[in-house]
Write an enzyme that holds these catalytic residues in place. Sequence first.
Site, short mmCIF file in Angstrom:
data_model
loop_
_atom_site.label_atom_id
_atom_site.label_comp_id
_atom_site.label_asym_id
_atom_site.label_seq_id
_atom_site.Cartn_x
_atom_site.Cartn_y
_atom_site.Cartn_z
N TYR A 201 1.15 -0.99 0.14
CA TYR A 201 -0.33 -0.28 -0.27
C TYR A 201 1.00 1.43 -0.15
O TYR A 201 1.59 1.32 -1.18
CB TYR A 201 -0.85 0.35 1.41
N ARG A 233 4.94 -11.41 16.82
CA ARG A 233 4.52 -12.16 15.38
C ARG A 233 4.99 -11.04 15.13
O ARG A 233 5.08 -9.76 14.68
CB ARG A 233 2.98 -11.72 16.00
N ASP A 235 5.08 -9.40 11.29
CA ASP A 235 3.83 -8.79 10.43
C ASP A 235 4.63 -8.86 8.88
O ASP A 235 5.56 -8.60 8.98
CB ASP A 235 3.51 -7.01 10.77
N GLU A 263 3.20 -13.35 9.59
CA GLU A 263 1.57 -13.63 8.69
C GLU A 263 2.20 -13.53 7.40
O GLU A 263 2.60 -12.97 7.01
CB GLU A 263 1.51 -11.89 9.53
N HIS A 333 -8.32 -9.87 13.07
CA HIS A 333 -8.75 -8.06 12.65
C HIS A 333 -8.29 -7.82 11.29
O HIS A 333 -8.67 -6.37 10.09
CB HIS A 333 -7.66 -6.83 13.82
N ASP A 334 -7.43 -8.73 10.56
CA ASP A 334 -7.67 -8.55 8.37
C ASP A 334 -8.55 -9.61 7.69
O ASP A 334 -9.43 -9.18 6.84
CB ASP A 334 -6.35 -8.93 8.50
C1 NOJ Z 1 -1.47 -7.28 8.14
C2 NOJ Z 1 -1.35 -6.41 9.45
O1 NOJ Z 1 -2.62 -7.81 9.98
C3 NOJ Z 1 -2.90 -5.60 8.81
O2 NOJ Z 1 -3.69 -4.81 9.97
C4 NOJ Z 1 -1.57 -4.46 8.67
O3 NOJ Z 1 -2.69 -3.48 8.13
C5 NOJ Z 1 -1.29 -5.04 7.87
N1 NOJ Z 1 0.44 -6.56 7.75
C6 NOJ Z 1 0.56 -3.57 7.28
O4 NOJ Z 1 1.38 -3.27 8.45
#
Ligand code: NOJ
Length: 688
Positions: A201, A233, A235, A263, A333-334
């Site tokens: 993004y 965790r 990211d 993730e 949360h995603d």
């Molecule tokens: C994955 C996270 O879980 C998400 O919530 C975040 O906006 C993006 N990575 C960027 O950090």
Amino acid sequence: MFVSTFVFTSVHSEASNDVNYSNDVIYQIVTDRFYDGNPENNPNGDIFSENCSNLHKYCGGDWQGIIEKINDGYLTDMGVTAIWISQPVENVYALHPSGYTSYHGYWARDYKKTNPFFGSLSDFDRLIDTAHSNGIKIIMDFTPNHSSPALETDPSYAENGAVYNNGTLLATYSNDPNNFFHHNGGTDFSSYEDSIYRNLYDLADYNLNNEVLDQYLKESIKLWLDRGVDGIRVDAVKHMSQGWQESLMSEIYSHRPVFTFGEWFLGKGEISQQNHYFANESGMSLLDFRYGQTITEVLKDGTANWYDFNKMIQNTAENYDEVIDQVTFIDNHDMSRFSDEGSPNRYTDMALAVLLTSRGVPTIYYGTEQYLTGSKDPNNRKQMENFNISTNSYKIISQLAQVRKSNPAVGYGDTQERWINSDVYIYERQFGNNIVLTAVNSGTSPQNITNLSTALPGGTYRDELNHILDGNSISVTQDGSVESFQLSPKGVAVWQFNGPSTTPMIGHVGPMTGKAGNPITISGEGFGSSEGTVQFGSTNASILSWSETEIQVRVPDVTAGKYDITVSNAKGTISNKYHEFEIVTGNQIAIRFGVNNAYTEPDENVYIVGNVSELGNWDPDKAIGPMFNQVAYEYPTWYYDISVPASKEIEYKFIKKDSSGNVVWESGSNHVYTTPAQGTDTIIANWQ
Ligand code: NOJ
Ligand code: NOJ
Ligand code: CA
Ligand code: CA
């Protein structure tokens, strides 16, 4: 007796076993949305939303709030033994041009400071101490992929991606003479390479090949580990080179080993070989999106059934070397929250019961136990409204957390399908003589269960869920057949037997990789109370501590490579094998290897292979690649960021491989390169 002979630099209390989460239940908290324990630290002005009506802004939740919810028993009574909190570091203060703020913690500004809206360093220390004295581990989110939103052409956009080292500015996105950031535009997600070296993004993407940044990020995570953090965790792991992340894991495991999981987002139906390779080779586990998406399809969307679920269970057991270390969940949360307005909470209850009895480390997203709803970010991140301890979900989590804790079949066992149709799934988890049998009927009619076999010994078994989901008792005959019974509509029952082993059985080894001298914890049962031996291949490891269920050893000083681990008890009885523990050559650093003028035919790619295990020990099947050739350098130059031993003379060659495995070697003598003692480097050769 637990005797720890290696010294942690940590100034704070330790939770028990920080590398084995198999028996834990993780609770994922968006810190800002959980509980406001200290209104004094809330932001002033336009980044704060007083009543949390604007979900893009800060709402006041903080570490003091989590401390209070630990102290009042909400989390411990639910059976939570680990909490994953938002990244604790200082984030940007600016209001994003689209009205967003950094309440989620993913927009770092200074990794050596705290986010003041979550609390001070002493608040953080109190959180750690409160958690540890209540048997709870703290997992922190960590974003080494990017700083914060930025636009190349507009320094006034948010905070211009500025990143600071304990108050000293390192770089901004639009003024970056030392290349802390990539300046390759945003990714269109079209390839792995594109995802790594372009912005996710509008997030200012780090150039992890910059040695100041590399050192800064590694130093920073060690500061948090020293404060007593028990897990990490990571990211966006799909957006950083695996090589750099392997060097990060080596740093963590040599400093203070803690369970680390990344993730790597997968959409519905998505299966990725790269995801498996990463989980198996990087040294960290992954969030198990395939599990999360499949259970959603079965119990929420109704687009898949238990045959699909069972297939996912079987396939992932093959794809992941350590399937029990992958971190499972039903939502986060995603993703859309599991509970929907208008649809019965019962499906959330059933999903939780399955989650908590499945392989993998289960994570409960905060508020799931209160049936919070919301399909899209930020609606899936609403504030906790109440802390009701009498919901069915709360009770289910609490009951099954106990089973996870007391019966090693759940943490360590394999999974066998015992009875299945599209509405019913009955599966057995088994570790030695420990058994947990779970039956779920997601249909709306009762199901007659006949001809069910089990490894449970003869006897009668009560439902461990205390009939919360209409489960029944079962009777098992001596030969392991279960007397026919009716499984209620939308019913779940869990039956168990605890049969501790008297001979050594390894259930878990953590971390899954390390260099000679690193501490490793082996968990299981039947090790005996007096010390036996632990072997990596045929070499004995030195033993740091020994108990019936947990042994700590040091990785022996042997040639790097993969070694099977076995435990022998004091009488000489040998355990099952833990397969292919990876011993790395020494301290790891991330080096960018490149080759110019490597022209290939269609279907051919360039790989690198060399004389260390990190470069495949000259085995073309273990060569590293396919290398990249689009973003940082372009074809016919190929490049790849690779974790290799520090201070080491390495010999290597580039090879071309096609999809049928045909190999073309470079001619001439081997390339020779001595790696630096620390930091990063780039070494580009010419194809010969
Ligand atoms: C994955 C996270 O879980 C998400 O919530 C975040 O906006 C993006 N990575 C960027 O950090
Ligand atoms: C393996 C050898 O050990 C290495 O030195 C050589 O360059 C390659 N094979 C290609 O022949
Ligand atoms: Ca607050
Ligand atoms: Ca990146």
